[in-house]
Design a protein around this motif. Sequence first.
Motif, PDB file in Angstrom:
ATOM      1  N   SER A   1       8.288   3.213   0.236  1.00  0.00           N
ATOM      2  CA  SER A   1       8.153   4.320   1.172  1.00  0.00           C
ATOM      3  C   SER A   1       7.045   4.110   2.177  1.00  0.00           C
ATOM      4  O   SER A   1       6.833   4.943   3.044  1.00  0.00           O
ATOM      5  N   ASN A   2       6.320   3.014   2.054  1.00  0.00           N
ATOM      6  CA  ASN A   2       5.261   2.702   3.008  1.00  0.00           C
ATOM      7  C   ASN A   2       5.842   2.659   4.414  1.00  0.00           C
ATOM      8  O   ASN A   2       6.904   2.108   4.640  1.00  0.00           O
ATOM      9  N   VAL A   3       5.117   3.249   5.369  1.00  0.00           N
ATOM     10  CA  VAL A   3       5.611   3.327   6.737  1.00  0.00           C
ATOM     11  C   VAL A   3       5.836   1.929   7.304  1.00  0.00           C
ATOM     12  O   VAL A   3       6.822   1.660   7.981  1.00  0.00           O
TER      13      VAL A   3
ATOM     14  N   TYR B   1       6.385  -5.377   3.050  1.00  0.00           N
ATOM     15  CA  TYR B   1       6.686  -6.108   1.820  1.00  0.00           C
ATOM     16  C   TYR B   1       8.012  -5.685   1.206  1.00  0.00           C
ATOM     17  O   TYR B   1       8.392  -6.203   0.166  1.00  0.00           O
ATOM     18  N   ALA B   2       8.700  -4.757   1.826  1.00  0.00           N
ATOM     19  CA  ALA B   2       9.943  -4.250   1.250  1.00  0.00           C
ATOM     20  C   ALA B   2      11.061  -5.276   1.411  1.00  0.00           C
ATOM     21  O   ALA B   2      11.028  -6.124   2.303  1.00  0.00           O
ATOM     22  N   ASN B   3      12.058  -5.186   0.546  1.00  0.00           N
ATOM     23  CA  ASN B   3      13.206  -6.073   0.625  1.00  0.00           C
ATOM     24  C   ASN B   3      14.071  -5.689   1.818  1.00  0.00           C
ATOM     25  O   ASN B   3      14.559  -4.577   1.918  1.00  0.00           O
ATOM     26  N   THR B   4      14.258  -6.622   2.717  1.00  0.00           N
ATOM     27  CA  THR B   4      15.125  -6.417   3.880  1.00  0.00           C
ATOM     28  C   THR B   4      16.079  -7.590   3.963  1.00  0.00           C
ATOM     29  O   THR B   4      16.347  -8.256   2.966  1.00  0.00           O
TER      30      THR B   4
ATOM     31  N   ASP C   1      -2.037 -13.105  -3.196  1.00  0.00           N
ATOM     32  CA  ASP C   1      -0.790 -12.380  -2.988  1.00  0.00           C
ATOM     33  C   ASP C   1      -1.114 -11.142  -2.161  1.00  0.00           C
ATOM     34  O   ASP C   1      -1.681 -10.174  -2.658  1.00  0.00           O
ATOM     35  N   TRP C   2      -0.760 -11.205  -0.872  1.00  0.00           N
ATOM     36  CA  TRP C   2      -1.143 -10.128   0.032  1.00  0.00           C
ATOM     37  C   TRP C   2      -0.434  -8.815  -0.287  1.00  0.00           C
ATOM     38  O   TRP C   2      -0.913  -7.743   0.079  1.00  0.00           O
ATOM     39  N   SER C   3       0.693  -8.867  -0.958  1.00  0.00           N
ATOM     40  CA  SER C   3       1.370  -7.621  -1.321  1.00  0.00           C
ATOM     41  C   SER C   3       0.556  -6.822  -2.330  1.00  0.00           C
ATOM     42  O   SER C   3       0.703  -5.599  -2.426  1.00  0.00           O
ATOM     43  N   LYS C   4      -0.327  -7.519  -3.062  1.00  0.00           N
ATOM     44  CA  LYS C   4      -1.202  -6.823  -4.014  1.00  0.00           C
ATOM     45  C   LYS C   4      -2.582  -6.590  -3.428  1.00  0.00           C
ATOM     46  O   LYS C   4      -3.213  -5.561  -3.701  1.00  0.00           O
ATOM     47  N   SER C   5      -3.087  -7.540  -2.664  1.00  0.00           N
ATOM     48  CA  SER C   5      -4.429  -7.397  -2.104  1.00  0.00           C
ATOM     49  C   SER C   5      -4.463  -6.492  -0.882  1.00  0.00           C
ATOM     50  O   SER C   5      -5.498  -5.904  -0.565  1.00  0.00           O
ATOM     51  N   ASP C   6      -3.354  -6.369  -0.197  1.00  0.00           N
ATOM     52  CA  ASP C   6      -3.317  -5.560   1.028  1.00  0.00           C
ATOM     53  C   ASP C   6      -2.051  -4.712   1.029  1.00  0.00           C
ATOM     54  O   ASP C   6      -1.123  -4.945   1.810  1.00  0.00           O
ATOM     55  N   PRO C   7      -1.979  -3.684   0.187  1.00  0.00           N
ATOM     56  CA  PRO C   7      -0.755  -2.871   0.112  1.00  0.00           C
ATOM     57  C   PRO C   7      -0.501  -2.041   1.361  1.00  0.00           C
ATOM     58  O   PRO C   7       0.624  -1.591   1.587  1.00  0.00           O
TER      59      PRO C   7
ATOM     60  N   CYS D   1      -0.651  -3.152   4.403  1.00  0.00           N
ATOM     61  CA  CYS D   1      -0.065  -4.040   5.412  1.00  0.00           C
ATOM     62  C   CYS D   1      -0.975  -4.272   6.619  1.00  0.00           C
ATOM     63  O   CYS D   1      -0.487  -4.647   7.696  1.00  0.00           O
ATOM     64  N   HIS D   2      -2.269  -4.101   6.476  1.00  0.00           N
ATOM     65  CA  HIS D   2      -3.164  -4.387   7.599  1.00  0.00           C
ATOM     66  C   HIS D   2      -3.147  -5.874   7.948  1.00  0.00           C
ATOM     67  O   HIS D   2      -3.128  -6.246   9.130  1.00  0.00           O
TER      68      HIS D   2
END
Length: 375
Positions: free
Chosen positions: A5-7, A11-14, A94-100, A102-103
């Motif tokens: 739901s992140n704007v 990292y979402a599956n597309t 892993d940026w999906s964990k370190s930067d949730p 998305c900066h």
Amino acid sequence: MADSSNVSSCYANTSTPYIYAPAVGKVYYSATFTTLGLISNLIAFIVLIKSCKETRNQSRSFFLIFLGGLVVTDFMGLLVTGSFVISFYVTHVDWSKSDPTCHFCNFMGMSMVFYGLCPLLLGATMAIERFIGINLPFVRSSRVSKKRTVSMVLMVWFIAGSISMLPILGFGSYHIQTPGSWCFINITSKRGDWTFALLFSLVGLISIATSFFLNTVSVVTLIKLCCGAERRQRRRDHEVEMMVQLILIMTIATVCWCPLLVFIVTTALAGTGYTVKYLLLWIRFATWNQILDPWVYILFRRSVLQKVNPRIDWSQSSVRSLYPSFRENVRRFTRSSVGSNLGSDLPESNEKSNSTPSSPTSPSSPTPLLVGSES
């Protein structure tokens, strides 16, 4: 994985799912690639500063300003993007964990778009400047100054920066790409993503097409000028040198960027997704532009070419002196065309030329009479 739901949803599956795979690439390749590019641009920047101090030609000084903007852009692009890629392969973060939030992904995506469009837009701007300088020199000399040239470079940076910020404002989005070391345009069937992908590609392709068309016209005009009178050749050496460098810059940009731009256009129009390895391949291919650009000016200068081939008389200011056979062909063609048009008139013209020296002596005869009358 961040919440879907992140704007930003970077990292979402597309259609281009993110796969964390730090073992795919090697840090040695990225480090060598980045170091080579930084050193190349640094050398080119030093050479440009030296040339700016030595040159006295106004049009050349303006051209060097554009080259300086191109070198600075390439240097910063390699420094920013290379730092993130190298740090990923060193730390395996892993940026999906370190930067949730998305900066990182948004900044990386902005950097990729900005430093990708700037060389293409600058190449088109340089082509426009050379087109006006060669075809409309009086208009250029009266309206172009160093401040205006710098403002044109800043305007190019502003346009590229504005386009790169569109996903931050909600028009399109950036998505982290496999193996997790970089972010780029998110090409999906969504209207915003689809439109932004096309915008990026079309701006790049239009810039390349503009450069190709204007440079072709400028080269044709310059060839005509170089075949003119000798007194006009002395002012064209710098023009030829700048056009050679500009054509090489355009060629490098076309070869390096067209595969990626065409790939994005076809993928966006098809709407069926794509294989990540091809995107990664074309991205690496495009980044070679930042390494090869500075060597155009480092190597293709008259001072360097003089050392490479000292047999050529580089001291002469005539461009045609570099191509004696071409010069002789032009002269023979000109003489033959003149002879065919004036063939029967040549003897008469010679007789007239032989009789003309007697004309100035005729008025001299009354001179003693006038003197005698006065005495």
